[in-house]
Design a protein around this motif. Structure first.
Motif, PDB file in Angstrom:
ATOM      1  N   UNK A   1     -19.031 -61.923  -8.000  1.00  0.00           N
ATOM      2  CA  UNK A   1     -20.506 -61.472  -8.192  1.00  0.00           C
ATOM      3  C   UNK A   1     -20.611 -60.494  -7.686  1.00  0.00           C
ATOM      4  N   UNK A   2     -20.158 -60.304  -6.308  1.00  0.00           N
ATOM      5  CA  UNK A   2     -20.143 -58.873  -5.537  1.00  0.00           C
ATOM      6  C   UNK A   2     -19.444 -57.921  -6.292  1.00  0.00           C
ATOM      7  N   UNK A   3     -18.424 -58.228  -7.105  1.00  0.00           N
ATOM      8  CA  UNK A   3     -17.595 -57.334  -7.693  1.00  0.00           C
ATOM      9  C   UNK A   3     -18.263 -56.650  -8.819  1.00  0.00           C
ATOM     10  N   UNK A   4     -19.489 -57.292  -9.356  1.00  0.00           N
ATOM     11  CA  UNK A   4     -20.332 -56.633 -10.394  1.00  0.00           C
ATOM     12  C   UNK A   4     -20.072 -57.629 -11.524  1.00  0.00           C
ATOM     13  N   UNK A   5     -19.398 -58.793 -11.736  1.00  0.00           N
ATOM     14  CA  UNK A   5     -19.087 -59.754 -12.755  1.00  0.00           C
ATOM     15  C   UNK A   5     -20.264 -60.095 -13.338  1.00  0.00           C
ATOM     16  N   UNK A   6     -20.510 -60.362 -14.628  1.00  0.00           N
ATOM     17  CA  UNK A   6     -21.648 -60.746 -15.367  1.00  0.00           C
ATOM     18  C   UNK A   6     -21.664 -62.117 -16.122  1.00  0.00           C
ATOM     19  N   UNK A   7     -20.307 -62.458 -16.241  1.00  0.00           N
ATOM     20  CA  UNK A   7     -19.916 -63.678 -17.033  1.00  0.00           C
ATOM     21  C   UNK A   7     -18.736 -64.531 -15.977  1.00  0.00           C
ATOM     22  N   UNK A   8     -18.929 -65.648 -15.811  1.00  0.00           N
ATOM     23  CA  UNK A   8     -17.837 -66.649 -15.261  1.00  0.00           C
ATOM     24  C   UNK A   8     -17.762 -67.678 -16.150  1.00  0.00           C
ATOM     25  N   UNK A   9     -16.236 -67.659 -16.550  1.00  0.00           N
ATOM     26  CA  UNK A   9     -15.726 -68.733 -17.618  1.00  0.00           C
ATOM     27  C   UNK A   9     -14.953 -69.536 -16.697  1.00  0.00           C
ATOM     28  N   UNK A  10     -15.208 -70.768 -16.753  1.00  0.00           N
ATOM     29  CA  UNK A  10     -14.552 -71.834 -15.999  1.00  0.00           C
ATOM     30  C   UNK A  10     -13.596 -72.340 -17.043  1.00  0.00           C
ATOM     31  N   UNK A  11     -12.156 -72.263 -16.699  1.00  0.00           N
ATOM     32  CA  UNK A  11     -11.074 -72.349 -17.424  1.00  0.00           C
ATOM     33  C   UNK A  11     -10.259 -73.630 -16.823  1.00  0.00           C
ATOM     34  N   UNK A  12      -9.600 -74.334 -17.914  1.00  0.00           N
ATOM     35  CA  UNK A  12      -9.028 -75.598 -17.736  1.00  0.00           C
ATOM     36  C   UNK A  12      -8.245 -76.174 -18.856  1.00  0.00           C
ATOM     37  N   UNK A  13      -7.218 -76.785 -18.572  1.00  0.00           N
ATOM     38  CA  UNK A  13      -6.793 -77.719 -19.816  1.00  0.00           C
ATOM     39  C   UNK A  13      -7.635 -78.775 -20.059  1.00  0.00           C
ATOM     40  N   UNK A  14      -8.590 -79.126 -18.983  1.00  0.00           N
ATOM     41  CA  UNK A  14      -9.481 -80.429 -19.286  1.00  0.00           C
ATOM     42  C   UNK A  14     -10.454 -80.210 -18.119  1.00  0.00           C
ATOM     43  N   UNK A  15     -11.572 -79.241 -18.300  1.00  0.00           N
ATOM     44  CA  UNK A  15     -12.556 -79.068 -17.391  1.00  0.00           C
ATOM     45  C   UNK A  15     -13.276 -80.465 -16.919  1.00  0.00           C
ATOM     46  N   UNK A  16     -13.436 -81.294 -17.766  1.00  0.00           N
ATOM     47  CA  UNK A  16     -14.260 -82.415 -17.237  1.00  0.00           C
ATOM     48  C   UNK A  16     -13.400 -83.537 -16.521  1.00  0.00           C
TER      49      UNK A  16
ATOM     50  N   UNK B   1     -20.300 -69.988 -17.887  1.00  0.00           N
ATOM     51  CA  UNK B   1     -19.900 -70.709 -19.222  1.00  0.00           C
ATOM     52  C   UNK B   1     -18.900 -71.821 -18.823  1.00  0.00           C
ATOM     53  N   UNK B   2     -19.296 -73.018 -18.953  1.00  0.00           N
ATOM     54  CA  UNK B   2     -18.398 -74.187 -18.752  1.00  0.00           C
ATOM     55  C   UNK B   2     -17.332 -74.375 -20.031  1.00  0.00           C
ATOM     56  N   UNK B   3     -16.014 -74.621 -19.553  1.00  0.00           N
ATOM     57  CA  UNK B   3     -14.928 -74.358 -20.338  1.00  0.00           C
ATOM     58  C   UNK B   3     -14.669 -76.113 -21.221  1.00  0.00           C
ATOM     59  N   UNK B   4     -13.467 -75.954 -22.043  1.00  0.00           N
ATOM     60  CA  UNK B   4     -13.462 -77.103 -22.795  1.00  0.00           C
ATOM     61  C   UNK B   4     -13.338 -78.454 -21.874  1.00  0.00           C
ATOM     62  N   UNK B   5     -13.897 -79.400 -22.226  1.00  0.00           N
ATOM     63  CA  UNK B   5     -13.891 -80.608 -21.941  1.00  0.00           C
ATOM     64  C   UNK B   5     -13.706 -81.729 -22.959  1.00  0.00           C
ATOM     65  N   UNK B   6     -12.798 -82.756 -22.559  1.00  0.00           N
ATOM     66  CA  UNK B   6     -12.608 -83.999 -23.602  1.00  0.00           C
ATOM     67  C   UNK B   6     -13.570 -84.859 -23.280  1.00  0.00           C
ATOM     68  N   UNK B   7     -13.872 -85.685 -24.322  1.00  0.00           N
ATOM     69  CA  UNK B   7     -15.111 -86.683 -24.297  1.00  0.00           C
ATOM     70  C   UNK B   7     -14.817 -87.629 -23.049  1.00  0.00           C
ATOM     71  N   UNK B   8     -13.758 -88.161 -22.766  1.00  0.00           N
ATOM     72  CA  UNK B   8     -13.524 -89.346 -21.878  1.00  0.00           C
ATOM     73  C   UNK B   8     -14.215 -89.038 -20.819  1.00  0.00           C
ATOM     74  N   UNK B   9     -14.015 -87.944 -19.999  1.00  0.00           N
ATOM     75  CA  UNK B   9     -14.134 -87.450 -18.684  1.00  0.00           C
ATOM     76  C   UNK B   9     -15.716 -86.895 -18.300  1.00  0.00           C
TER      77      UNK B   9
END
Length: 610
Positions: free
Chosen positions: A232-247, A277-285
């Motif tokens: 944020x201090x670097x000037x980023x305006x979007x943060x995408x949380x990334x993962x094979x399964x965010x949930x 922006x929250x990344x991909x999540x599978x239903x179970x979790x």
């Protein structure tokens, strides 16, 4: 050393506490030298030209696959750049090729194979990174090629150095997670792709990524919040949380996704200048956290968007896939989020033609898509991946798979998800330039892609816009006011006349979500606009070499109409008014030179005439 690599030259391992020499610690096969009694002068000249100082060479970096892969590439580019290497998108002019690979589907790996063949034909040093070497280390295509695993990206400089010397390097052993504060060069300086964990808890029968990324390994909440504050201090305006399964985040370290999300949201600017922006999540979790997730998605600094892959509308096929949820549970996720989150947008994935899929199973899938009319569906044909249980199952005939893919694509393309948005006034966050180079790309709170006309100086800003027309994959808007991050007030903005927007063909402004072969990688690999995150132009603007004066003079600089904000009662209206852009020093010098040249010609003509 903390870790002993796959290959130790000499065959013996060092005793505990003994520091291995670099050739052993990195795990290299030394280059074989040919015996020669006499060294020709031409050889001396050749050797002197190829023996360059480490850190001065140019690296061609190509990325395939998901946003997690893109983040890994940005980290590798950052480290190489910090060491002095130049990162380029020009393969022919590079001294070494670095290919970050994806193992989700056969087409991705085939593209990698083609690129490796080209590199070998060009006799360029080559390093292959990513999920392919990590998950299939014995591939024939990787023979004689340096490889670096997904958890060894923090040692890419060592691998590149040794490869440039002619050595083959293999770093594939798993270790602790790479640090989040490594040097990084973002492909888009306004977007930070933040991996919150690696691996997953699932065991899907078709998935090859699990072989590469392994079991779940989560970063701590404190380390992720610290990274958020830093970017944020670097000037980023979007943060995408990334993962094979965010949930699944945090289940290995005693926390959960809502705990992380609340901690991150509290670290974001309160004026909404930076979005999550929250990344991909599978239903179970997320089933057990649905209300908490919904509350977070309602937060002003969080996009009301979630990618939840279903893969099939048939419980029988979900069981064969070992997906660990039912269609009913998927419906519960969608229904709950849609009810509790205003303007909620959900993307999903479908695999057509999974082994054992009957006509009835496929009909259930079509019915599911028709019921919800998802605005974004990533449709893929089934590809058997070597080493997975599904690869041993009886396949559905290919002509049937293709037919089902076309049918589902046709159903999906019949939807008009954005028609109701026409005329709406929305806040958008502008972070990119469209492929037509006429529009800027922004997103609404629901992460709907909006195309507006304006100067590049609007990148990284937020604006209020009125949606003037809608397309299948995106909507068009006129800027009403620019929001100042510090005070929330409006300021004038440069803007092109939007009457020409009809000239922009939809296929050039937004990617088609219903291509027969988008990805179903479930690794947040697809952008919400449906495009696989496999860029054709892997340029890293922050490490481009400075342009020379000739390039600056010849560079195309289109004039952009301006927008004046005028008071009209209690409202501010955007009035288009074409003006020349502001002139800089270089423009004044050029005009002055032209004037002097014309004056000289006039004087000469008068002199000759007299």
């Amino acid at each position: 050393m903390e870790d002993i690599e796959d290959l130790l030259v000499g065959g013996g391992a060092a005793p505990p506490g003994f520091r291995l020499p670099i050739t052993a610690a990195v795990g290299i096969n030394p280059m074989k030298k040919k015996k020669s009694n006499k060294l020709e002068p031409s050889s001396l000249l050749q050797n002197s030209s190829t023996c360059q100082v480490p850190g001065t060479q140019t690296i061609f970096l190509k990325t395939f696959g998901c946003s997690h892969n893109q983040s890994d590439s940005e980290y590798m580019a950052g480290q190489l750049s910090a060491f002095g290497y130049a990162i380029s998108d020009n393969a022919e002019g590079a001294d070494l090729w670095l290919i970050n690979t994806c193992t989700v589907k056969s087409p991705s790996q085939s593209a990698m194979d083609t690129l490796i063949s080209k590199c070998k034909s060009a006799k360029k040093p080559l390093v292959v990174a990513g999920c392919v070497p990590q998950g299939s280390r014995d591939l024939k295509e990787l023979e004689g090629v340096s490889v670096v695993g997904v958890q060894q990206i923090d040692r890419v400089v060592e691998v590149v150095e040794e490869t440039l010397k002619g050595h083959e390097v293999r770093l594939l052993n798993r270790k602790t997670l790479p640090a989040l504060d490594l040097p990084k060069v973002r492909k888009n300086k306004y977007v930070e792709i933040l991996p919150i964990n690696v691996g997953c808890l699932g065991a899907c029968t078709y998935c090859k990524t699990k072989h590469a990324r392994g079991h779940l390994g989560s970063y701590t909440v404190d380390s992720l919040v610290g990274r958020v504050k830093s970017v944020v201090n670097d000037g980023v305006k979007e943060i995408w949380l990334s993962s094979e399964d965010t949930g699944a985040y945090g289940r290995d370290i005693g926390v959960n996704l809502p705990i992380l999300l609340n901690a991150i949201v509290s670290a974001l600017p309160t004026n909404g200048s930076t979005m999550l922006r929250i990344g991909m999540t599978n239903p179970p979790y997320i089933l057990e956290h649905l209300k908490e997730i919904a509350e977070i998605l309602c937060h002003p600094c969080v996009y009301s968007f979630l990618h939840v892959p279903v893969q099939s509308g048939s419980d029988a096929i979900l069981t064969a896939m070992n997906r660990e949820y039912t269609v009913g549970e998927f419906r519960k996720v969608v229904d709950t989020l849609t009810e509790l989150v205003p303007g909620m947008q959900i993307a999903t994935d479908i695999i057509c033609g999974f082994p054992g899929e009957t006509d009835e199973d496929f009909a259930q899938t079509v019915d599911l898509i028709k019921d919800y009319k998802f605005s974004q569906v990533h449709i893929s044909q089934f590809y058997p991946r070597p080493g997975t249980p599904a690869a041993r199952m009886k396949k559905v005939p290919s002509h049937i798979v293709k037919k089902r893919s076309r049918e589902l694509t046709s159903v999906f393309e019949s939807f008009t998800p954005y028609d109701a948005m026409e005329g709406n006034v929305e806040r958008i966050w502008i972070t990119d330039i469209a492929t037509d180079e006429m529009h800027l790309v922004g997103h609404t709170k629901g992460y709907v892609q909006v195309l507006v006309v304006g100067p590049e100086s609007l990148l990284g800003s937020s604006a209020m816009i009125k949606i003037t027309s809608v397309g299948r994959w995106s909507v068009f808007g006129d800027i009403i006011q620019i929001l100042d991050d510090r005070s929330g007030v409006t300021s004038p903005s440069d803007k092109k006349d939007t009457n020409n927007k009809a000239k922009c063909v939809e296929d050039t402004c937004g990617c088609s979500l219903a291509k027969p072969e988008p990805c179903a990688c479930e690794s947040d690999a697809c952008e919400p606009n449906g495009c696989c995150n496999i860029a054709e132009n892997d340029s890293y603007p922050e490490v481009e070499n400075g342009r020379n004066l000739g390039g600056l003079l010849l560079r195309k600089k289109p004039l952009r109409p301006m927008v004046e904000l005028e008071d009209n009662g209690n409202h501010k209206l955007a009035v288009s008014n074409v003006r020349d852009r502001d002139w800089g020093l270089l423009d004044n010098v050029l005009v002055g030179g032209i004037f002097m040249s014309l004056l000289t010609i006039v004087v000469l003509v008068l002199y000759v005439g007299s």
